[in-house]
Design a protein around this motif. Structure first.
Motif, PDB file in Angstrom:
ATOM      1  N   THR A   1      23.446  50.325  33.104  1.00 49.10           N
ATOM      2  CA  THR A   1      22.478  49.913  34.125  1.00 49.10           C
ATOM      3  C   THR A   1      22.668  48.456  34.563  1.00 49.10           C
ATOM      4  OG1 THR A   1      20.868  49.474  32.388  1.00 49.10           O
ATOM      5  CG2 THR A   1      20.692  51.596  33.513  1.00 49.10           C
ATOM      6  N   THR A   2      23.863  47.925  34.358  1.00 54.85           N
ATOM      7  CA  THR A   2      24.205  46.634  34.953  1.00 54.85           C
ATOM      8  C   THR A   2      24.077  46.784  36.470  1.00 54.85           C
ATOM      9  OG1 THR A   2      25.918  46.383  33.291  1.00 54.85           O
ATOM     10  CG2 THR A   2      26.079  44.926  35.187  1.00 54.85           C
ATOM     11  N   ASN A   3      23.513  45.792  37.145  1.00 55.75           N
ATOM     12  CA  ASN A   3      23.401  45.910  38.609  1.00 55.75           C
ATOM     13  C   ASN A   3      24.798  46.019  39.226  1.00 55.75           C
ATOM     14  OD1 ASN A   3      23.163  45.185  41.520  1.00 55.75           O
ATOM     15  ND2 ASN A   3      21.003  45.089  40.954  1.00 55.75           N
ATOM     16  N   VAL A   4      24.984  47.061  40.041  1.00 58.11           N
ATOM     17  CA  VAL A   4      26.307  47.321  40.604  1.00 58.11           C
ATOM     18  C   VAL A   4      26.796  46.182  41.508  1.00 58.11           C
ATOM     19  CG1 VAL A   4      26.185  49.842  40.404  1.00 58.11           C
ATOM     20  CG2 VAL A   4      25.352  48.733  42.495  1.00 58.11           C
ATOM     21  N   SER A   5      25.874  45.311  41.943  1.00 59.27           N
ATOM     22  CA  SER A   5      26.318  44.189  42.784  1.00 59.27           C
ATOM     23  C   SER A   5      27.181  43.211  41.986  1.00 59.27           C
ATOM     24  CB  SER A   5      25.126  43.478  43.430  1.00 59.27           C
ATOM     25  OG  SER A   5      24.349  42.854  42.442  1.00 59.27           O
ATOM     26  N   SER A   6      27.082  43.270  40.632  1.00 58.05           N
ATOM     27  CA  SER A   6      27.945  42.389  39.822  1.00 58.05           C
ATOM     28  C   SER A   6      29.421  42.771  39.986  1.00 58.05           C
ATOM     29  CB  SER A   6      27.542  42.447  38.346  1.00 58.05           C
ATOM     30  OG  SER A   6      27.848  43.718  37.799  1.00 58.05           O
ATOM     31  N   TYR A   7      29.699  44.009  40.380  1.00 55.78           N
ATOM     32  CA  TYR A   7      31.099  44.425  40.571  1.00 55.78           C
ATOM     33  C   TYR A   7      31.725  43.601  41.692  1.00 55.78           C
ATOM     34  CZ  TYR A   7      29.323  48.640  38.185  1.00 55.78           C
ATOM     35  OH  TYR A   7      28.708  49.523  37.338  1.00 55.78           O
ATOM     36  N   GLY A   8      30.926  43.313  42.707  1.00 59.57           N
ATOM     37  CA  GLY A   8      31.415  42.481  43.805  1.00 59.57           C
ATOM     38  C   GLY A   8      31.536  41.026  43.387  1.00 59.57           C
ATOM     39  N   GLN A   9      30.481  40.544  42.730  1.00 59.49           N
ATOM     40  CA  GLN A   9      30.481  39.133  42.317  1.00 59.49           C
ATOM     41  C   GLN A   9      31.650  38.819  41.386  1.00 59.49           C
ATOM     42  OE1 GLN A   9      26.498  39.170  40.851  1.00 59.49           O
ATOM     43  NE2 GLN A   9      25.697  39.067  42.948  1.00 59.49           N
ATOM     44  N   ASN A  10      31.998  39.765  40.509  1.00 58.05           N
ATOM     45  CA  ASN A  10      33.082  39.523  39.543  1.00 58.05           C
ATOM     46  C   ASN A  10      34.430  40.040  40.031  1.00 58.05           C
ATOM     47  OD1 ASN A  10      31.180  38.436  37.829  1.00 58.05           O
ATOM     48  ND2 ASN A  10      30.896  40.321  36.665  1.00 58.05           N
ATOM     49  N   ASN A  11      34.504  40.491  41.271  1.00 54.99           N
ATOM     50  CA  ASN A  11      35.737  41.145  41.738  1.00 54.99           C
ATOM     51  C   ASN A  11      36.960  40.232  41.665  1.00 54.99           C
ATOM     52  OD1 ASN A  11      37.700  41.738  44.238  1.00 54.99           O
ATOM     53  ND2 ASN A  11      36.949  43.659  43.421  1.00 54.99           N
ATOM     54  N   ALA A  12      36.822  39.009  42.160  1.00 58.98           N
ATOM     55  CA  ALA A  12      37.980  38.103  42.192  1.00 58.98           C
ATOM     56  C   ALA A  12      38.484  37.829  40.775  1.00 58.98           C
ATOM     57  CB  ALA A  12      37.601  36.803  42.903  1.00 58.98           C
ATOM     58  N   LYS A  13      37.545  37.603  39.858  1.00 60.57           N
ATOM     59  CA  LYS A  13      37.906  37.370  38.458  1.00 60.57           C
ATOM     60  C   LYS A  13      38.618  38.593  37.869  1.00 60.57           C
ATOM     61  CE  LYS A  13      34.150  34.746  36.921  1.00 60.57           C
ATOM     62  NZ  LYS A  13      32.870  34.870  36.173  1.00 60.57           N
ATOM     63  N   ALA A  14      38.091  39.762  38.176  1.00 58.75           N
ATOM     64  CA  ALA A  14      38.671  41.011  37.665  1.00 58.75           C
ATOM     65  C   ALA A  14      40.122  41.148  38.124  1.00 58.75           C
ATOM     66  CB  ALA A  14      37.849  42.213  38.124  1.00 58.75           C
ATOM     67  N   VAL A  15      40.338  40.921  39.415  1.00 58.96           N
ATOM     68  CA  VAL A  15      41.688  41.054  39.977  1.00 58.96           C
ATOM     69  C   VAL A  15      42.634  40.068  39.303  1.00 58.96           C
ATOM     70  CG1 VAL A  15      43.065  40.763  42.080  1.00 58.96           C
ATOM     71  CG2 VAL A  15      40.875  41.985  42.177  1.00 58.96           C
ATOM     72  N   GLN A  16      42.146  38.854  39.099  1.00 58.70           N
ATOM     73  CA  GLN A  16      42.966  37.819  38.466  1.00 58.70           C
ATOM     74  C   GLN A  16      43.352  38.198  37.029  1.00 58.70           C
ATOM     75  OE1 GLN A  16      41.104  34.065  37.354  1.00 58.70           O
ATOM     76  NE2 GLN A  16      42.447  33.028  38.833  1.00 58.70           N
ATOM     77  N   ILE A  17      42.367  38.662  36.266  1.00 57.18           N
ATOM     78  CA  ILE A  17      42.632  39.051  34.878  1.00 57.18           C
ATOM     79  C   ILE A  17      43.623  40.221  34.816  1.00 57.18           C
ATOM     80  CG2 ILE A  17      41.592  40.116  32.819  1.00 57.18           C
ATOM     81  CD1 ILE A  17      39.083  38.490  33.325  1.00 57.18           C
ATOM     82  N   MET A  18      43.436  41.207  35.681  1.00 57.48           N
ATOM     83  CA  MET A  18      44.322  42.385  35.674  1.00 57.48           C
ATOM     84  C   MET A  18      45.750  41.968  36.025  1.00 57.48           C
ATOM     85  SD  MET A  18      41.670  44.892  37.662  1.00 57.48           S
ATOM     86  CE  MET A  18      42.059  46.607  37.338  1.00 57.48           C
ATOM     87  N   ASP A  19      45.836  41.085  36.987  1.00 56.36           N
ATOM     88  CA  ASP A  19      47.117  40.561  37.435  1.00 56.36           C
ATOM     89  C   ASP A  19      47.862  39.858  36.314  1.00 56.36           C
ATOM     90  OD1 ASP A  19      48.110  40.817  40.030  1.00 56.36           O
ATOM     91  OD2 ASP A  19      48.249  38.603  40.168  1.00 56.36           O
ATOM     92  N   ARG A  20      47.166  38.953  35.660  1.00 57.51           N
ATOM     93  CA  ARG A  20      47.781  38.158  34.590  1.00 57.51           C
ATOM     94  C   ARG A  20      48.195  39.018  33.416  1.00 57.51           C
ATOM     95  NH1 ARG A  20      43.639  33.208  34.226  1.00 57.51           N
ATOM     96  NH2 ARG A  20      44.256  32.118  36.116  1.00 57.51           N
ATOM     97  N   ALA A  21      47.387  40.057  33.138  1.00 57.92           N
ATOM     98  CA  ALA A  21      47.683  40.922  31.996  1.00 57.92           C
ATOM     99  C   ALA A  21      48.802  41.922  32.315  1.00 57.92           C
ATOM    100  CB  ALA A  21      46.428  41.658  31.559  1.00 57.92           C
TER     101      ALA A  21
END
Ligand code: FE
Length: 353
Positions: free
Chosen positions: A330-350
């Protein structure tokens, strides 16, 4: 550019309500017609949608029958529609944008195209975690992104969380699609929200170490590959599996694990919609958003793509129901947008390609 947009309009501007209106009118007496006209709001609403399921037509027809509001529908790809609304600016005829994935709704929000909608109906019916904190958009159906496994190869008791996919015992056993896909970006963004960047980075590095092949294909491709034994496990949205219900060589081979049932719950995302800032028909647009939360619309909306409804008490597609009940994150789904850039960066680096 103008030319291109005009052509696009002619191709995609479909009025689906005319036939329904004619049928409705021919079945009522003149007296009833007057009454109905008085009760109904009437007018029209212009909808831009990136959903293109046949059952969505029934959804729209139901709205016109109920309200007398005619729907003009433009279908297109998400980012094209957002770009188009931006380019049209103050002159945009668009009243509503419908799209899938909270990450994309957030992208549209960042483009500044939505207007907040204060509606007691919507805030009461749609759970807080499935709508924008300032009511710029609302979720109308849910999709769960879960672990799927080959029943011949995996004992379901051997794993129960997304985190378990990092265990070395799954080395060379896991199939995933590319990190360019928004569903995976949102899954990772949700984990960042819950567990922080460090833990998420570690999880992805270990998960990538367990892949059977480099990230590729889409959810259905990976489900088929797991059924064919090219890997033991994959991460996919439940509605894709439901599509295989009449193909036992795939459907019967695949099991579903709703992850993290003992803690935060399975990751869910949404299909959603919002009213646009320059909406020429705001009153009709709000009526449409409220209609989408009605029992009838919820059924069409969710069944159209074998998704989960957001309003309690709506029946499920029996195939979807057969996957079982589950606890959702039940995390607010809007956090997916807020954390999107960070997510992409982490996936990229890994190295999640
Ligand atoms: Fe999808």
């Amino acid at each position: 550019m103008t030319n291109h947009i005009n052509k696009f309009s002619r191709r995609f501007f479909i009025s689906i309500s005319t036939a329904v209106l004619i049928v409705a009118c021919s079945q009522t007496s003149p007296e009833q017609q007057t009454q109905n006209t008085d009760d109904k709001m009437g007018g029209e609403v212009n909808i831009y949608s990136s959903r293109h399921y046949n059952t969505d037509d029934q959804l729209y027809e139901g709205f016109t029958e109920q309200t007398g509001i005619k729907i003009n529908l433009i279908e297109g790809k998400d980012d094209e529609l957002i770009e188009r609304i931006k380019n049209e600016g103050a002159n945009s005829p668009a009243d509503i944008l419908i799209t899938v994935d909270a990450g994309r709704l957030w992208r549209a929000d960042q483009a500044g195209i939505f207007a907040p909608v204060e509606s007691a109906v919507l805030t009461e019916k749609i759970p807080t975690h499935l709508r924008h904190p300032e009511n710029l958009w609302f979720g109308y159906s849910k999709r769960a992104r879960v672990i799927m496994y080959n029943k011949d190869k995996v004992n379901a008791e051997d794993l129960s969380t997304y985190e378990d996919l990092a265990d070395p015992k799954w080395k060379d056993k896991i199939l995933v699609r590319s990190s360019s896909n928004i569903y995976n970006q949102s899954l990772v963004a949700g984990m960042i929200e819950e567990k922080g960047e460090e833990a998420t980075t570690k999880w992805i590095e270990e998960l990538i170490g367990n892949l059977a092949q480099s990230p590729q294909g889409n959810d259905t491709g990976n489900i088929e590959a797991v059924a064919a034994g090219k890997g033991d496990l994959t991460i996919a949205n439940t509605y894709y599996l439901a599509r295989y219900k009449d193909r036992p060589e795939i459907f019967a081979k695949i099991g579903v694990i709703f992850p993290n049932q003992q803690d935060r719950g399975a990751h869910v995302n949404i299909s959603g919609a919002g009213m646009l800032k320059n909406a020429p028909h705001a009153e009709q647009a709000i009526a449409f958003l409220e209609y989408l939360a009605s029992p009838k619309a919820q059924e069409f909306f969710a069944l159209g793509n074998n998704e989960y409804p957001v309003v309690e008490g709506t029946p499920l597609n029996p195939v979807v129901e057969s996957f079982g009940e589950f606890k959702e994150d039940t995390t607010n789904v809007s956090s997916y947008g807020q954390n999107n850039a960070k997510a992409v960066q982490i996936m990229d680096r890994a190295g999640w390609k």
